[in-house]
Design a protein around this motif. Sequence first.
Motif, PDB file in Angstrom:
ATOM      1  N   LEU A 306      -2.219  -5.828  15.903  1.00 27.84           N
ATOM      2  CA  LEU A 306      -3.674  -5.560  15.765  1.00 27.84           C
ATOM      3  C   LEU A 306      -3.910  -4.823  14.500  1.00 27.84           C
ATOM      4  O   LEU A 306      -4.842  -5.158  13.761  1.00 27.84           O
ATOM      5  CB  LEU A 306      -4.451  -4.992  16.908  1.00 27.84           C
ATOM      6  N   LEU A 307      -3.169  -3.692  14.359  1.00 23.83           N
ATOM      7  CA  LEU A 307      -3.404  -2.969  13.374  1.00 23.83           C
ATOM      8  C   LEU A 307      -2.851  -3.636  12.144  1.00 23.83           C
ATOM      9  O   LEU A 307      -3.731  -3.424  11.102  1.00 23.83           O
ATOM     10  CB  LEU A 307      -2.318  -1.486  13.604  1.00 23.83           C
ATOM     11  N   VAL A 308      -1.876  -4.292  12.097  1.00 21.59           N
ATOM     12  CA  VAL A 308      -1.468  -5.115  10.790  1.00 21.59           C
ATOM     13  C   VAL A 308      -2.342  -5.982  10.500  1.00 21.59           C
ATOM     14  O   VAL A 308      -2.839  -6.025   9.225  1.00 21.59           O
ATOM     15  CB  VAL A 308      -0.292  -5.646  11.134  1.00 21.59           C
ATOM     16  N   ASP A 309      -2.990  -6.712  11.299  1.00 23.90           N
ATOM     17  CA  ASP A 309      -3.924  -7.761  11.135  1.00 23.90           C
ATOM     18  C   ASP A 309      -5.330  -7.119  10.436  1.00 23.90           C
ATOM     19  O   ASP A 309      -5.771  -7.604   9.421  1.00 23.90           O
ATOM     20  CB  ASP A 309      -4.308  -8.614  12.479  1.00 23.90           C
ATOM     21  N   ARG A 310      -5.567  -6.142  11.181  1.00 20.16           N
ATOM     22  CA  ARG A 310      -6.924  -5.411  10.673  1.00 20.16           C
ATOM     23  C   ARG A 310      -6.605  -4.799   9.135  1.00 20.16           C
ATOM     24  O   ARG A 310      -7.605  -4.732   8.385  1.00 20.16           O
ATOM     25  CB  ARG A 310      -7.403  -4.416  11.611  1.00 20.16           C
ATOM     26  N   ALA A 311      -5.527  -4.105   9.138  1.00 18.17           N
ATOM     27  CA  ALA A 311      -5.383  -3.411   7.815  1.00 18.17           C
ATOM     28  C   ALA A 311      -5.179  -4.405   6.550  1.00 18.17           C
ATOM     29  O   ALA A 311      -5.798  -3.971   5.567  1.00 18.17           O
ATOM     30  CB  ALA A 311      -3.996  -2.630   7.936  1.00 18.17           C
ATOM     31  N   GLY A 312      -4.908  -5.462   6.832  1.00 22.78           N
ATOM     32  CA  GLY A 312      -4.750  -6.734   5.869  1.00 22.78           C
ATOM     33  C   GLY A 312      -6.227  -6.856   5.230  1.00 22.78           C
ATOM     34  O   GLY A 312      -6.167  -7.598   4.331  1.00 22.78           O
ATOM     35  N   LYS A 313      -7.189  -6.739   6.050  1.00 19.52           N
ATOM     36  CA  LYS A 313      -8.702  -7.202   5.663  1.00 19.52           C
ATOM     37  C   LYS A 313      -9.328  -5.988   5.006  1.00 19.52           C
ATOM     38  O   LYS A 313     -10.644  -6.086   4.295  1.00 19.52           O
ATOM     39  CB  LYS A 313      -9.118  -7.448   6.781  1.00 19.52           C
ATOM     40  N   ILE A 314      -8.757  -4.642   4.835  1.00 18.43           N
ATOM     41  CA  ILE A 314      -9.384  -3.582   4.067  1.00 18.43           C
ATOM     42  C   ILE A 314      -9.324  -3.989   2.403  1.00 18.43           C
ATOM     43  O   ILE A 314      -8.423  -4.379   2.013  1.00 18.43           O
ATOM     44  CB  ILE A 314      -8.615  -2.489   4.252  1.00 18.43           C
ATOM     45  N   VAL A 315     -10.811  -3.727   1.980  1.00 19.29           N
ATOM     46  CA  VAL A 315     -10.778  -4.164   0.584  1.00 19.29           C
ATOM     47  C   VAL A 315     -10.806  -3.062  -0.331  1.00 19.29           C
ATOM     48  O   VAL A 315     -11.396  -2.136  -0.215  1.00 19.29           O
ATOM     49  CB  VAL A 315     -12.510  -4.679   0.429  1.00 19.29           C
ATOM     50  N   ILE A 316      -9.524  -3.311  -1.197  1.00 26.89           N
ATOM     51  CA  ILE A 316      -9.302  -2.033  -2.111  1.00 26.89           C
ATOM     52  C   ILE A 316      -9.954  -2.619  -3.570  1.00 26.89           C
ATOM     53  O   ILE A 316      -9.836  -3.806  -4.090  1.00 26.89           O
ATOM     54  CB  ILE A 316      -7.822  -2.164  -2.277  1.00 26.89           C
ATOM     55  N   GLY A 317     -10.515  -1.651  -4.439  1.00 32.47           N
ATOM     56  CA  GLY A 317     -11.256  -2.063  -5.588  1.00 32.47           C
ATOM     57  C   GLY A 317     -12.042  -0.944  -6.251  1.00 32.47           C
ATOM     58  O   GLY A 317     -11.901   0.186  -5.862  1.00 32.47           O
ATOM     59  N   ASN A 318     -12.613  -1.388  -7.209  1.00 34.65           N
ATOM     60  CA  ASN A 318     -13.589  -0.250  -7.824  1.00 34.65           C
ATOM     61  C   ASN A 318     -14.537   0.318  -7.006  1.00 34.65           C
ATOM     62  O   ASN A 318     -15.282  -0.274  -5.940  1.00 34.65           O
ATOM     63  CB  ASN A 318     -14.504  -1.290  -8.799  1.00 34.65           C
ATOM     64  N   GLY A 327     -11.231   2.986  -2.761  1.00 39.36           N
ATOM     65  CA  GLY A 327     -11.265   3.102  -4.192  1.00 39.36           C
ATOM     66  C   GLY A 327     -10.074   3.770  -4.596  1.00 39.36           C
ATOM     67  O   GLY A 327      -8.957   3.519  -3.738  1.00 39.36           O
ATOM     68  N   PRO A 328      -9.863   3.983  -5.612  1.00 40.32           N
ATOM     69  CA  PRO A 328      -8.631   4.955  -6.091  1.00 40.32           C
ATOM     70  C   PRO A 328      -8.184   6.130  -5.396  1.00 40.32           C
ATOM     71  O   PRO A 328      -9.273   6.648  -4.704  1.00 40.32           O
ATOM     72  CB  PRO A 328      -8.812   5.124  -7.622  1.00 40.32           C
ATOM     73  N   GLY A 365      -9.485  -3.869 -16.038  1.00 40.17           N
ATOM     74  CA  GLY A 365      -9.767  -2.418 -16.110  1.00 40.17           C
ATOM     75  C   GLY A 365      -9.588  -1.591 -15.247  1.00 40.17           C
ATOM     76  O   GLY A 365      -9.599  -0.258 -15.240  1.00 40.17           O
ATOM     77  N   LEU A 366      -9.126  -1.782 -14.060  1.00 37.61           N
ATOM     78  CA  LEU A 366      -8.826  -0.834 -13.093  1.00 37.61           C
ATOM     79  C   LEU A 366      -7.287  -0.511 -13.234  1.00 37.61           C
ATOM     80  O   LEU A 366      -6.638  -1.459 -13.321  1.00 37.61           O
ATOM     81  CB  LEU A 366      -8.984  -1.340 -11.588  1.00 37.61           C
ATOM     82  N   ASP A 367      -7.016   0.789 -13.099  1.00 39.87           N
ATOM     83  CA  ASP A 367      -5.611   1.220 -13.140  1.00 39.87           C
ATOM     84  C   ASP A 367      -4.770   1.200 -12.073  1.00 39.87           C
ATOM     85  O   ASP A 367      -5.177   2.157 -11.100  1.00 39.87           O
ATOM     86  CB  ASP A 367      -5.501   2.654 -14.116  1.00 39.87           C
ATOM     87  N   ALA A 368      -3.938   0.129 -11.683  1.00 34.55           N
ATOM     88  CA  ALA A 368      -3.151   0.288 -10.374  1.00 34.55           C
ATOM     89  C   ALA A 368      -2.455   1.324 -10.101  1.00 34.55           C
ATOM     90  O   ALA A 368      -2.094   1.577  -9.056  1.00 34.55           O
ATOM     91  CB  ALA A 368      -2.390  -0.868 -10.476  1.00 34.55           C
TER      92      ALA A 368
END
Length: 480
Positions: A306-318, A327-328, A365-368
């Motif tokens: 369940l943790l892995v499944d849900r963690a994969g849906k977290i949106v990373i970005g600006n 965000g960063p 434009g986003l710095d990884a």
Amino acid sequence: MADYQLFINGEYVDAQSGETFTTHDPATGEAIGEIAKAGREDSVRAIEAARKAFDEGPWPKMSGAERGAKINEIADAIEAKAEKFSEMEARDGGGTIKKAMFADVPGAVGAFRWFAKLAIEEADEVEVPGTPFPPSQNWVRYEPHGVTTGIIPWNFPFIMAAWKLGPALAAGNCAVLKPASFTSITALMLGEVFQEVDLPPGVANVVAGPGGTCGEELAVNPLVDKTAFTGSTEVGRRIMQLASGTVKPVTLELGGKSANIVLDDADLDLAAACVLWGTFFHNGQVCESGTRALVHKSIYDEFLSLLVDRAGKIVIGNQMDFNTDLGPLVSRSQVETVERYVALGRDEVGEPICGGHRPEGLADGLDAAAFYTPTIFAGVPNSAKIAQEEIFGPVLSVIPYETEDEAIAIANDSIYGLAGGVQSSNLERARSVANRMRTGTVWINDYHLISPERPFGGYKQSGIGRELGLNGLRAYQQVK
Ligand code: NAD
């Protein structure tokens, strides 16, 4: 002239040295402002202004009701500029705009309003009846310390500013605040608010600059009567040493490595949501993050998936995009710290079950180099360094256990004692587990909920004293 100046004695001023430093949006690396860089001499100037305001000015002589009314005006003025404060808070520190709009700015306003209410409603003098020495009479009085200083970290700069200034001012003290160098803007912007509401000069001062000079002066200066610090345990120790020279009372809110205990009767969906929210909110850069999940062996495998499944849906970005969950991090150096701990985790327990790298495919434009994926290590022994040391990044250690007693022993096997969680469908059972956890806060079937009416602070090396609640006001008062 700096874009953001120091606020001393009711006026915006440059540092006496004329020096400035640059602050950046961590997501893009873009410079967003030049900030006046205070040295020791600027802290001294601010402390002297606060001293004069306390010894000669109207603030400590005003009634609690009058001070409370002024603090409510501060809260109103912040609310009127909520959009600007939210935007600068998110851009400067990298927290999401959602967090700034729904947590940081309303959280700061709520703290000011709470302490305004206490200033208005709490008696500063209480008669103690039944003297053993008739016909004498006895009173207990709550009086301000005098000059108080507050030193705050970069993870929640605006809320932390309110947690320091709100109670200080409500109690009748005059204060100096120092934000962290990564995130000075919104604290300095408070000067505009203080000018707008005609706060008497010197009552609230803000200096931004390096901890080792400008910060140390706030803890060591003999004109200061009390110091409050939020930040790392290491610097907290230093603050205690500095304050000991004049036996200043200190309030310390320090680090944590909180345990979130998932009992075998938990609603697993809800518990997985609470564990992820408890760890990854604001990239784990939260002192009370539940970075150790203690999971009963009977539900362990199901819970991990369940943790892995849900963690994969977290949106990373600006962070300025409303759809972004993470965000960063605050800086590239913070990402490097996380990378060192993830490498250590690989040595200690093997490959993480998710994350473990910088994100790919970020928008242009986003710095990884400023971002990191939510990372989960499973099968972690509590003795591992990744389970004992505060990482302050998006890294969760999952620790299996067999009995309730074992879970409590693991939870308490930490130098820290800031917070924790219990996930269970049986409230009575959850409360009995919570009562045995040696921490200042425990959430049941939730995480991270903090409100100004309830005291907050740590056991053990997580700190001394409490902020918020009535305790938070008392921390800024002498008892006569
Ligand atoms: P930090 O300890 O490095 O710095 C905190 C503040 O202290 C900054 O303003 C810094 O400039 C100043 N400082 C540094 N050295 C100093 C010195 N020698 N004398 C005086 N001031 C000095 O912490 P950080 O990296 O900004 O924040 C992260 C830490 O803060 C984490 O450990 C986290 O757990 C802790 N924290 C605790 C709470 C809490 O309520 N318990 C809340 C937020 C953050």
